[in-house]
Design a protein around this motif. Structure first.
Motif, PDB file in Angstrom:
ATOM      1  N   THR A 196     -19.383 -81.802 -28.819  1.00 24.22           N
ATOM      2  CA  THR A 196     -20.836 -81.707 -28.692  1.00 24.22           C
ATOM      3  C   THR A 196     -21.442 -83.083 -28.460  1.00 24.22           C
ATOM      4  OG1 THR A 196     -20.902 -79.767 -30.131  1.00 24.22           O
ATOM      5  CG2 THR A 196     -22.949 -80.993 -29.879  1.00 24.22           C
ATOM      6  N   CYS A 197     -20.974 -84.073 -29.225  1.00 19.16           N
ATOM      7  CA  CYS A 197     -21.473 -85.450 -29.055  1.00 19.16           C
ATOM      8  C   CYS A 197     -21.178 -85.976 -27.655  1.00 19.16           C
ATOM      9  CB  CYS A 197     -20.862 -86.364 -30.107  1.00 19.16           C
ATOM     10  SG  CYS A 197     -21.446 -86.042 -31.775  1.00 19.16           S
ATOM     11  N   GLU A 198     -19.988 -85.672 -27.131  1.00 21.11           N
ATOM     12  CA  GLU A 198     -19.633 -86.113 -25.776  1.00 21.11           C
ATOM     13  C   GLU A 198     -20.524 -85.465 -24.727  1.00 21.11           C
ATOM     14  OE1 GLU A 198     -15.476 -85.604 -24.925  1.00 21.11           O
ATOM     15  OE2 GLU A 198     -14.888 -86.492 -26.835  1.00 21.11           O
ATOM     16  N   VAL A 199     -20.799 -84.171 -24.876  1.00 24.16           N
ATOM     17  CA  VAL A 199     -21.651 -83.465 -23.922  1.00 24.16           C
ATOM     18  C   VAL A 199     -23.058 -84.041 -23.934  1.00 24.16           C
ATOM     19  CG1 VAL A 199     -22.750 -81.233 -23.439  1.00 24.16           C
ATOM     20  CG2 VAL A 199     -20.310 -81.326 -23.952  1.00 24.16           C
ATOM     21  N   ILE A 200     -23.587 -84.323 -25.122  1.00 28.24           N
ATOM     22  CA  ILE A 200     -24.933 -84.905 -25.230  1.00 28.24           C
ATOM     23  C   ILE A 200     -24.963 -86.287 -24.606  1.00 28.24           C
ATOM     24  CG2 ILE A 200     -26.630 -85.804 -26.879  1.00 28.24           C
ATOM     25  CD1 ILE A 200     -25.951 -83.366 -28.632  1.00 28.24           C
ATOM     26  N   LYS A 201     -23.927 -87.090 -24.843  1.00 27.82           N
ATOM     27  CA  LYS A 201     -23.874 -88.436 -24.257  1.00 27.82           C
ATOM     28  C   LYS A 201     -23.783 -88.366 -22.730  1.00 27.82           C
ATOM     29  CE  LYS A 201     -21.617 -92.876 -24.534  1.00 27.82           C
ATOM     30  NZ  LYS A 201     -22.641 -93.768 -25.042  1.00 27.82           N
ATOM     31  N   ASP A 202     -22.971 -87.423 -22.218  1.00 25.82           N
ATOM     32  CA  ASP A 202     -22.869 -87.260 -20.761  1.00 25.82           C
ATOM     33  C   ASP A 202     -24.194 -86.811 -20.148  1.00 25.82           C
ATOM     34  OD1 ASP A 202     -20.225 -88.009 -20.852  1.00 25.82           O
ATOM     35  OD2 ASP A 202     -19.436 -85.957 -20.729  1.00 25.82           O
ATOM     36  N   ALA A 203     -24.907 -85.928 -20.852  1.00 18.51           N
ATOM     37  CA  ALA A 203     -26.153 -85.387 -20.312  1.00 18.51           C
ATOM     38  C   ALA A 203     -27.303 -86.384 -20.378  1.00 18.51           C
ATOM     39  CB  ALA A 203     -26.524 -84.111 -21.061  1.00 18.51           C
ATOM     40  N   PHE A 204     -27.413 -87.125 -21.472  1.00 17.14           N
ATOM     41  CA  PHE A 204     -28.579 -87.984 -21.683  1.00 17.14           C
ATOM     42  C   PHE A 204     -28.278 -89.472 -21.614  1.00 17.14           C
ATOM     43  CE2 PHE A 204     -29.514 -84.028 -23.999  1.00 17.14           C
ATOM     44  CZ  PHE A 204     -30.617 -83.626 -23.279  1.00 17.14           C
ATOM     45  N   GLY A 205     -26.999 -89.839 -21.568  1.00 17.01           N
ATOM     46  CA  GLY A 205     -26.641 -91.242 -21.466  1.00 17.01           C
ATOM     47  C   GLY A 205     -26.818 -92.029 -22.752  1.00 17.01           C
ATOM     48  N   ARG A 206     -27.052 -91.343 -23.875  1.00 17.02           N
ATOM     49  CA  ARG A 206     -27.232 -92.002 -25.168  1.00 17.02           C
ATOM     50  C   ARG A 206     -26.477 -91.219 -26.231  1.00 17.02           C
ATOM     51  NH1 ARG A 206     -33.569 -92.341 -25.537  1.00 17.02           N
ATOM     52  NH2 ARG A 206     -33.128 -93.390 -27.487  1.00 17.02           N
ATOM     53  N   ASP A 207     -26.136 -91.902 -27.318  1.00 13.78           N
ATOM     54  CA  ASP A 207     -25.438 -91.256 -28.421  1.00 13.78           C
ATOM     55  C   ASP A 207     -26.377 -90.324 -29.181  1.00 13.78           C
ATOM     56  OD1 ASP A 207     -22.963 -92.472 -27.989  1.00 13.78           O
ATOM     57  OD2 ASP A 207     -23.542 -94.243 -29.162  1.00 13.78           O
ATOM     58  N   VAL A 208     -25.776 -89.426 -29.960  1.00 15.90           N
ATOM     59  CA  VAL A 208     -26.544 -88.461 -30.746  1.00 15.90           C
ATOM     60  C   VAL A 208     -27.498 -89.164 -31.701  1.00 15.90           C
ATOM     61  CG1 VAL A 208     -26.346 -86.664 -32.506  1.00 15.90           C
ATOM     62  CG2 VAL A 208     -24.799 -86.652 -30.575  1.00 15.90           C
ATOM     63  N   ASP A 209     -27.029 -90.218 -32.373  1.00 12.94           N
ATOM     64  CA  ASP A 209     -27.877 -90.893 -33.359  1.00 12.94           C
ATOM     65  C   ASP A 209     -29.004 -91.699 -32.717  1.00 12.94           C
ATOM     66  OD1 ASP A 209     -26.055 -92.692 -32.365  1.00 12.94           O
ATOM     67  OD2 ASP A 209     -25.798 -93.765 -34.258  1.00 12.94           O
ATOM     68  N   GLU A 210     -28.954 -91.943 -31.416  1.00 12.73           N
ATOM     69  CA  GLU A 210     -30.051 -92.605 -30.721  1.00 12.73           C
ATOM     70  C   GLU A 210     -31.134 -91.619 -30.311  1.00 12.73           C
ATOM     71  OE1 GLU A 210     -28.668 -94.944 -27.435  1.00 12.73           O
ATOM     72  OE2 GLU A 210     -26.955 -95.687 -28.572  1.00 12.73           O
ATOM     73  N   ILE A 211     -30.763 -90.349 -30.158  1.00 12.95           N
ATOM     74  CA  ILE A 211     -31.707 -89.321 -29.706  1.00 12.95           C
ATOM     75  C   ILE A 211     -32.305 -88.558 -30.879  1.00 12.95           C
ATOM     76  CG2 ILE A 211     -31.957 -87.246 -28.305  1.00 12.95           C
ATOM     77  CD1 ILE A 211     -29.576 -88.258 -26.643  1.00 12.95           C
ATOM     78  N   PHE A 212     -31.491 -88.269 -31.889  1.00 16.38           N
ATOM     79  CA  PHE A 212     -31.916 -87.416 -32.998  1.00 16.38           C
ATOM     80  C   PHE A 212     -31.917 -88.167 -34.323  1.00 16.38           C
ATOM     81  CE2 PHE A 212     -29.796 -84.684 -29.870  1.00 16.38           C
ATOM     82  CZ  PHE A 212     -30.817 -83.797 -29.584  1.00 16.38           C
ATOM     83  N   ASP A 213     -32.935 -87.883 -35.146  1.00 20.30           N
ATOM     84  CA  ASP A 213     -32.942 -88.392 -36.520  1.00 20.30           C
ATOM     85  C   ASP A 213     -31.895 -87.648 -37.334  1.00 20.30           C
ATOM     86  OD1 ASP A 213     -34.876 -90.320 -36.300  1.00 20.30           O
ATOM     87  OD2 ASP A 213     -36.516 -88.970 -36.848  1.00 20.30           O
ATOM     88  N   ARG A 214     -31.857 -86.338 -37.161  1.00 23.39           N
ATOM     89  CA  ARG A 214     -30.915 -85.491 -37.879  1.00 23.39           C
ATOM     90  C   ARG A 214     -30.299 -84.518 -36.891  1.00 23.39           C
ATOM     91  NH1 ARG A 214     -35.282 -86.443 -40.858  1.00 23.39           N
ATOM     92  NH2 ARG A 214     -34.997 -87.252 -42.943  1.00 23.39           N
ATOM     93  N   PHE A 215     -29.037 -84.241 -37.101  1.00 24.06           N
ATOM     94  CA  PHE A 215     -28.322 -83.309 -36.223  1.00 24.06           C
ATOM     95  C   PHE A 215     -27.380 -82.479 -37.077  1.00 24.06           C
ATOM     96  CE2 PHE A 215     -25.440 -81.768 -33.037  1.00 24.06           C
ATOM     97  CZ  PHE A 215     -26.231 -81.634 -31.916  1.00 24.06           C
TER      98      PHE A 215
END
Length: 170
Positions: free
Chosen positions: A108-127
């Motif tokens: 899931t983290c890889e898919v989010i990074k591929d889609a948005f170009g940023r890590d999960v913790d850079e986009i979301f406060d909580r996941f």
């Protein structure tokens, strides 16, 4: 115009014909290996010879689940067509609608990074690590997007990924 742009951005990997042949043959071999036991045992399950019907129903469910997103979707469709298929089959395949296989948090983290170009913790406060729902081609996670520190609230349980933690802290 947007559709044309989308179609232009979709590219097929440029492999040689040998690589494509290998990919198709390996997928074909997997599908034959996956579905052959179910197909061979189908006549025995129909007449319940040796009491094999319940084993066959579980085997059928596993075959559809392991076949990939197309076969999961086909199993979900079959589960809703009790006017065409026996009720026992529909009941067993309904598990594919309620509990479809999910992928790992790392994926899931890889898919989010591929889609948005940023890590999960850079986009979301909580996941939320565990998916809320999982379907044949997607899964849903609860998350709180980063707005600013003043507006951040704890909406979810304690079992979640927070930006200041790493995966190893769990």
């Amino acid at each position: 115009e947007a559709l044309e742009h989308l179609i232009q951005t979709i590219t097929v990997p440029k492999h040689s014909w040998i690589v494509w042949l290998w990919l198709y043959l390996s997928r074909f071999t997997f599908l034959v290996w996956n579905f052959t036991p179910m197909l061979i045992l189908a006549p025995f399950a129909y007449w319940n010879i040796f009491g094999i019907r319940s084993y066959w129903l579980n085997l059928m469910h596993d075959s559809f689940a392991n076949g990939g997103s197309t076969f999961i979707k086909l199993g979900q469709w079959i589960s809703m067509r009790s006017d065409i298929f026996p009720i026992e089959i529909c009941d067993h395949l309904s598990e594919l609608r309620m509990r479809a296989p999910s992928h790992s948090f790392e994926e899931t983290c890889e898919v989010i990074k591929d889609a948005f170009g940023r890590d999960v913790d850079e986009i979301f406060d909580r996941f939320y690590i565990e998916p809320t729902a999982s379907g044949s081609i997607a899964q849903v996670h609860k998350a709180q997007i980063c707005i600013n520190d003043d507006e951040s609230c704890n909406y979810f349980e304690d079992d979640m990924y927070k930006g200041n933690r790493t995966l190893w802290d769990w």
